[in-house]
Design a protein around this motif. Structure first.
Motif, short mmCIF file in Angstrom:
data_model
loop_
_atom_site.label_atom_id
_atom_site.label_comp_id
_atom_site.label_asym_id
_atom_site.label_seq_id
_atom_site.Cartn_x
_atom_site.Cartn_y
_atom_site.Cartn_z
N ALA A 1 0.71 -1.13 -0.07
CA ALA A 1 0.02 0.20 0.00
C ALA A 1 0.82 1.26 0.08
O ALA A 1 1.88 1.17 0.72
N HIS A 2 0.23 2.17 -0.67
CA HIS A 2 1.26 3.48 -0.82
C HIS A 2 0.91 4.26 0.46
O HIS A 2 -0.23 4.29 0.53
N PRO A 3 1.73 5.03 0.84
CA PRO A 3 1.58 5.73 2.40
C PRO A 3 0.82 6.97 2.10
O PRO A 3 0.05 7.18 2.88
N ASP B 1 -5.40 3.12 0.11
CA ASP B 1 -6.48 2.34 -0.39
C ASP B 1 -5.84 1.70 -1.84
O ASP B 1 -6.55 1.09 -2.61
N LYS B 2 -4.48 2.12 -2.24
CA LYS B 2 -4.16 1.57 -3.50
C LYS B 2 -2.63 1.05 -3.27
O LYS B 2 -1.95 1.70 -2.25
N SER B 3 -2.15 0.19 -3.94
CA SER B 3 -1.10 -0.48 -4.18
C SER B 3 -0.01 0.46 -4.84
O SER B 3 -0.39 1.36 -5.69
N ALA B 4 1.26 0.49 -4.50
CA ALA B 4 2.19 1.38 -5.30
C ALA B 4 2.19 1.29 -6.65
O ALA B 4 2.30 2.11 -7.61
N LEU B 5 1.88 -0.14 -7.09
CA LEU B 5 1.77 -0.59 -8.61
C LEU B 5 0.70 0.18 -9.23
O LEU B 5 0.91 0.79 -10.26
N GLU B 6 -0.57 0.34 -8.46
CA GLU B 6 -1.59 1.02 -9.20
C GLU B 6 -1.39 2.67 -9.30
O GLU B 6 -1.59 3.19 -10.04
N VAL B 7 -0.54 2.99 -8.04
CA VAL B 7 -0.40 4.59 -8.03
C VAL B 7 0.79 4.77 -9.39
O VAL B 7 0.25 5.78 -10.11
N ILE B 8 1.71 4.08 -9.59
CA ILE B 8 2.46 4.15 -10.57
C ILE B 8 1.80 4.19 -12.02
O ILE B 8 2.46 5.07 -12.91
#
Length: 413
Positions: A117-119, A123-130
């Protein structure tokens, strides 16, 4: 019981009358709504684009257009991320596959995109944020990557936005994860596909959107292969595996169906291949590499002179091709010209004073590659290096070596 007096009793008595008056005061009337704009331009016309919508509305701002060159820039953005992992010492191979359905896949055995999870967006994984957020990535400072080709945090998210279908697989800590996207929008949450062994890294598979590039848009195997091969020349520590389905190859196309690309000789080998068959003025190629202590940067070059005025220079920064040149090329011209002038003066050549950069470069074949921290480019497509420090870095790295090369081979000089 007597009333207890305190310091606030007098204050309350003084305030209460004012408060009472305030309650009966009328509120100011709201400003009347402005009349409809006569010129047809109002607040309703102001758009706020969110997520990756700006990319789809104005792709040219991010990849330079929607033509064939822009289409292949999608591949460059994806493979650059894998190359950054290789240059950082975390990946030893990159596989590029162009399959029968028209999908392009780039796989590496690096660390894999983080999936926790992105800090900031819990509610999103770092992968999804990227993958779904502009200006999100691990390359804005030098903590994760000493040098990198991806800098602005927009590359792979732009590819996602401009792909009708994309899937990303990540193998980390012996666990395989997957997430699918369409036109930049997740088609579901990050999936945990279970345990895997002997696998790590990231695999990105995508199909460019025909709404953006046209229904007839297709990758050219020859262009993809040339781009992949150049990456292998630029960094001898990586092996690039090329796979192309025969459906994309014509009889006239000399692009191989499969190939393993690895060139420990680097730019010298690259230049040898490029100028094969051309008559040379000098038998030997002037080539070398200087690496900064601590591995924080390097300069590699290969130069050959041949007959005629059809010289060329191919330059790169952090494995990204800088087709419009830039400050690193300025440093190279400066080093070669000054060294040749100095040598000519020592040799008593009367024409030494009039030697110009054009005299040195016009009949030369040149390959130049630099790795530097946080380079500055002109434009998102990174076709021209603007880092001023690169002039000094390249000049100081090459000049002494060229002086020695000229002195050691007077016949060629």
């Amino acid at each position: 019981m007597s009333k207890v007096h305190d310091l606030f009793e007098k204050l309350e008595a003084e305030v209460q009358p004012d408060a009472a008056r305030a309650r009966v005061m009328k509120k100011p009337a709201a400003a009347p709504a402005p009349p409809p704009s006569a010129d047809g331009y109002s607040a309703a016309d102001i758009e706020v684009l969110e997520g990756l919508e700006p990319v789809r509305r104005r792709p040219g701002m991010y990849i330079g257009g929607t033509d064939e060159k822009a289409l292949h820039h999608l591949f460059a953005e994806v493979i650059d991320n894998s190359m950054d992992e290789a240059v950082a010492g975390h990946a030893s191979f990159i596989e590029v596959e162009y399959d029968a359905e028209g999908y392009l896949s780039v796989t590496d055995n690096g660390r894999g995109i983080p999936v926790d999870a992105h800090p900031k967006f819990t509610d999103k994984s770092a992968l999804e944020v990227i993958m779904t957020t502009l200006h999100a990535g691990g390359k804005f400072d030098s903590k994760v990557y000493e040098t990198s080709g991806g800098l602005h945090g927009v590359g792979v998210s732009v590819v996602n936005a401009l792909s009708v279908d994309m899937s990303v697989e990540v193998a980390r800590n012996q666990t395989l994860y997957r997430q699918a996207f369409s036109r930049g929008i997740p088609e579901g949450p990050l999936e945990n596909l279970g345990r895997v062994h002997n696998r790590r890294g990231t695999r990105v598979r995508f199909l460019p959107d025909p709404e953006i590039f046209g229904k007839k848009a297709r990758f050219k195997p020859k262009t993809l292969y040339r781009m992949a091969r150049s990456k292998a020349y630029l960094f001898g520590g990586v092996e690039i595996r090329w796979i192309c389905d025969p459906v994309h190859l014509s009889e006239k196309d000399d692009t191989p169906q499969k190939a393993v690309l690895r060139f420990p000789g680097g730019l010298k080998d690259y230049l040898e291949e490029r100028i094969a068959g051309k008559p040379r003025v000098t038998n030997d190629i002037f080539a070398g590499k200087v690496t900064k202590k601590g591995g924080h940067g390097s300069v590699e070059w290969a130069v050959a002179w041949f007959g005629g005025g059809d010289g060329f220079i191919d330059s790169y920064c952090n494995t990204v091709p800088t087709i419009e040149g830039g400050t690193h090329e300025q440093g190279l011209r400066l080093a070669l010209t000054r060294s040749l002038k100095s040598y000519a003066e020592l040799a008593g050549n009367k024409k030494a004073s009039i030697i110009s950069p054009d005299d040195v470069m016009s009949s030369a074949g040149i390959m130049l590659s630099v790795f530097i921290r946080e380079p500055e480019f002109q434009g998102q497509t990174k076709e021209k290096l603007a880092t001023q420090e690169a002039i000094r870095i390249v000049d100081s790295a090459i000049r002494d070596h060229f002086d020695h090369w000229l002195t050691g081979a007077p016949a060629q000089a």
